[in-house]
Design an enzyme around this catalytic site. Sequence first.
Site, short mmCIF file in Angstrom:
data_model
loop_
_atom_site.label_atom_id
_atom_site.label_comp_id
_atom_site.label_asym_id
_atom_site.label_seq_id
_atom_site.Cartn_x
_atom_site.Cartn_y
_atom_site.Cartn_z
N SER A 46 0.79 -1.22 0.00
CA SER A 46 0.00 0.00 0.00
C SER A 46 0.83 1.28 0.00
CB SER A 46 -0.96 0.01 1.20
OG SER A 46 -0.27 -0.20 2.40
N HIS A 276 -0.27 6.33 5.86
CA HIS A 276 0.22 6.07 4.51
C HIS A 276 0.59 7.39 3.82
CE1 HIS A 276 -1.50 2.11 5.15
NE2 HIS A 276 -0.93 1.70 4.02
#
Length: 296
Positions: A46, A276
């Site tokens: 990711s 992220h």
Amino acid sequence: MRVEHRSVWLRSGVAALVAAGLAGTGFLTAAPASASGPDYVALGDSMASGPLVPDVTGPIACGRSTRNYAHLLATRLAATQFKDVTCSGAATEHLTNPMDLSIGGVAAGTVPAQFDALTSGTTLVTLTMGGNDVGLVGVAQDCVKLNPFATPCKDKYTAGGVDQIGQRIEAFAPKIAAAVDGIRARSPHARVLVTGYGLYIKPGGCWPTQPWLAPDADYLQSKVDQLNQVISTQAAAHGAEYVDVAGPSVGHDACRSVSARWVEGIVSSHPAAPLHPNTQGEAAYADIIGNQIAGS
């Protein structure tokens, strides 16, 4: 953190995208742009796929963005062929095995092994992998403390003088080594760049802006740094290049202003998954990798 352990925020985020009708399938292959450009394959998890960064492409559950670093890099390099097979939740096992996807606990299909995208004609490969093998996001979520007087979670993970996460990271070394060897075997003419992970939180943290106590903030980032060192060492030993994205990330961690940060904290301030890279981060990583390619 494998896909079956995907956190609630990511499940809800991709579910929202599905509800919006932003579905897609398969690999994305860019139209040929220049005979001199590389045949580029992007592999990874990711950090590379860019979940919730607009706009989505490919299987929804992979969280693959058209503005992740691979897409931006492919444009910069005028790639003649481009396959982005990055996927949220991917671990090294998904390089050689299909990956079952799910959204909100509901099966959402299967994607092929990422190595299936490699050919003998591939000339450039990027790989970001390791965070899910050692479960770093899950540890970070477990360490959230809203009480400033709570016992640091570091104590749990280092009880008895044994650093559980550190042991996981050291055990990851042969997996990343095998991954690089696997790329080499399938694409012997490719330039292989293996990235590390970024700087997520500054020394001492910034509780309560990001809810990790100072000892835990330092412990968590130290584990990211340890993982980066293992990746760097194994990449060099197996004929790949390591790309440091943590060093250039100084001043852009989750403690910084919304306009300065490259990664999100426990609650996102940009359209990006918590913990992220955001759009700025993916663009910065593309520049770092592109500059390394151009500088050699």
